[in-house]
Design a protein around this motif. Structure first.
Motif, PDB file in Angstrom:
ATOM      1  N   HIS A 108       0.774  -1.241   0.000  1.00 27.47           N
ATOM      2  CA  HIS A 108       0.000   0.000   0.000  1.00 27.47           C
ATOM      3  C   HIS A 108       0.809   1.297   0.000  1.00 27.47           C
ATOM      4  O   HIS A 108       0.263   2.342  -0.369  1.00 27.47           O
ATOM      5  CB  HIS A 108      -0.918   0.029   1.231  1.00 27.47           C
ATOM      6  N   ALA A 109       2.042   1.304   0.464  1.00 22.40           N
ATOM      7  CA  ALA A 109       2.743   2.575   0.674  1.00 22.40           C
ATOM      8  C   ALA A 109       3.190   3.204  -0.637  1.00 22.40           C
ATOM      9  O   ALA A 109       3.625   2.515  -1.568  1.00 22.40           O
ATOM     10  CB  ALA A 109       3.958   2.369   1.580  1.00 22.40           C
ATOM     11  N   ASP A 110       3.089   4.512  -0.693  1.00 19.68           N
ATOM     12  CA  ASP A 110       3.795   5.279  -1.718  1.00 19.68           C
ATOM     13  C   ASP A 110       5.189   5.635  -1.213  1.00 19.68           C
ATOM     14  O   ASP A 110       6.149   5.649  -1.981  1.00 19.68           O
ATOM     15  CB  ASP A 110       3.023   6.549  -2.069  1.00 19.68           C
ATOM     16  N   VAL A 111       5.278   5.927   0.096  1.00 24.77           N
ATOM     17  CA  VAL A 111       6.552   6.247   0.734  1.00 24.77           C
ATOM     18  C   VAL A 111       6.606   5.519   2.073  1.00 24.77           C
ATOM     19  O   VAL A 111       5.645   5.572   2.844  1.00 24.77           O
ATOM     20  CB  VAL A 111       6.707   7.763   0.975  1.00 24.77           C
ATOM     21  N   HIS A 112       7.711   4.849   2.334  1.00 15.44           N
ATOM     22  CA  HIS A 112       7.917   4.228   3.646  1.00 15.44           C
ATOM     23  C   HIS A 112       8.965   5.036   4.385  1.00 15.44           C
ATOM     24  O   HIS A 112      10.091   5.210   3.905  1.00 15.44           O
ATOM     25  CB  HIS A 112       8.374   2.774   3.511  1.00 15.44           C
ATOM     26  N   LEU A 113       8.598   5.539   5.573  1.00 14.36           N
ATOM     27  CA  LEU A 113       9.494   6.387   6.362  1.00 14.36           C
ATOM     28  C   LEU A 113      10.227   5.569   7.409  1.00 14.36           C
ATOM     29  O   LEU A 113       9.602   4.898   8.241  1.00 14.36           O
ATOM     30  CB  LEU A 113       8.696   7.493   7.054  1.00 14.36           C
TER      31      LEU A 113
END
Length: 355
Positions: A212-217
């Motif tokens: 699901h992520a667009d960006v993983h922090l």
């Protein structure tokens, strides 16, 4: 693998100021506010509300040409979704990522208010889902799910939110959510879904981001390189690509000595013994003192030094594949201008090439 950096600033929702222990800006701790001298007349009582300080941070980020702002979920602070909406409406270009946990609302409702925000603000809203809350915090929010069930619910939350966003007549039957013939109609349909930011390094967290992520922090205290490699493989198996980000505290000045003088001042100001000022990690050059000087006990290790020193640390993460940098710096207004005027120009070529 390098990339083009995107910089965001973290918006404090639990007070701010030059003295982290007071945190009286934004009317957060009125009892800690310093009274004006008797010779000064303040014509503003009642005219300068608690949001005005946060609005100044957003304005600073926009003027300083940062790419956006993160309003983190903090159960002890201002409501992040309300703050994010205000920042979006009072800015023209700033992208704002709102942190919240999946128990805050149904995915249909979260999608609906987000669709309105996208319409009202030119598609500048992002989401950061905080899935794995401390159990005591979760219970205080009325959320009693534990363990892997939290990630199973987050998976369904994002699935349903995207489903009603993109499909008219959407139906879903799951463990946590059921939707029958839902979905949005014009003008709330056809809008870009908020960019999804996720966190964590557990197998469940990385699996959720792969889907699901667009960006993983990540944070500097985690094994960023190992996390990127594992997540890249998981995302590839899903036929997806995920962007990688880092949420990192920074304290930058004209030279290293000036930066460390300020770190020492804040350390002592927040109750630390000057002789006990910790040294940065000799290998990573990350300083562990930000948890104390943050004012609220949060914060991972971060970078201290001249603008060139901090830029060099950031470039090290760029080389690992990190491209989104969520910077934490206080006091927020002043530091946002500093970073925009002095740090970002050191990445001018990379940023210009990205556009």
């Amino acid at each position: 693998m390098g990339g083009h950096p995107d910089f965001l600033i973290t918006v404090p929702t639990r007070g701010d100021g030059r003295d982290p222990g007071r945190g009286d800006r934004g009317d957060w701790r009125p009892g800690a506010r310093r009274p004006l001298p008797s010779l000064v007349t303040d014509p503003r009582p009642g005219a300068f509300g608690p949001f005005d300080h946060l609005a100044q941070i957003g304005r600073a980020a926009e003027i300083a040409a940062l790419g956006g702002a993160l309003v983190p979920f903090d159960p002890a602070g201002e409501e992040s979704l309300v703050v994010a909406a205000g920042l979006l409406r009072q800015s023209r270009h700033l992208r704002v990522v709102a942190g919240f946990h999946p128990g805050v609302a149904t995915p249909v409702y979260a999608a609906k208010f987000s669709a309105s925000l996208q319409r009202f603000t030119g598609d500048r809203l992002g989401w950061q889902l905080d899935v794995d809350l401390d159990p005591a915090v979760a219970r205080s929010q009325g959320d009693h799910l534990r363990g892997a069930d939290r990630y199973a619910r987050a998976d369904e939350f994002l699935t349903v939110a995207r489903g009603v966003w993109h499909e008219e007549g959407y139906t879903y039957e799951g463990r946590f959510y059921q939707v029958l013939a839902g979905g949005f109609q014009p003008p709330n349909s056809g809008l870009p879904f908020p960019r999804v930011h996720l966190t964590g390094t557990s197998p469940e967290a990385l699996a959720l981001s792969a889907r699901h992520a667009d960006v993983h922090l990540f944070t500097p205290d985690q094994d960023v390189q190992a996390g990127i490699e594992e997540l890249a493989a998981l995302a590839e198996a899903q036929g997806r690509r995920v962007g990688y980000g880092l949420r990192i505290p920074v304290l930058a000045r004209d030279d290293d000595d000036e930066a460390w003088d300020e770190a020492r001042r804040l350390w002592v100001l927040t109750g630390g013994e000057e002789a006990g000022l910790p040294d940065p990690d000799p290998r990573t050059r990350l300083w562990p003192g930000f948890a104390r000087i943050s004012g609220d006990g949060s914060g991972s290790s971060g970078l201290v030094g001249s603008y060139e020193t901090v830029a060099a640390g950031i470039r090290g993460y760029l080389g690992q594949g990190v491209t989104t940098f969520v910077l934490e710096a206080r006091p927020a207004i002043e530091e946002t201008y500093r970073l925009g005027e002095r740090l970002l120009p050191l990445f001018a070529k990379e940023i210009e090439h990205a556009h």
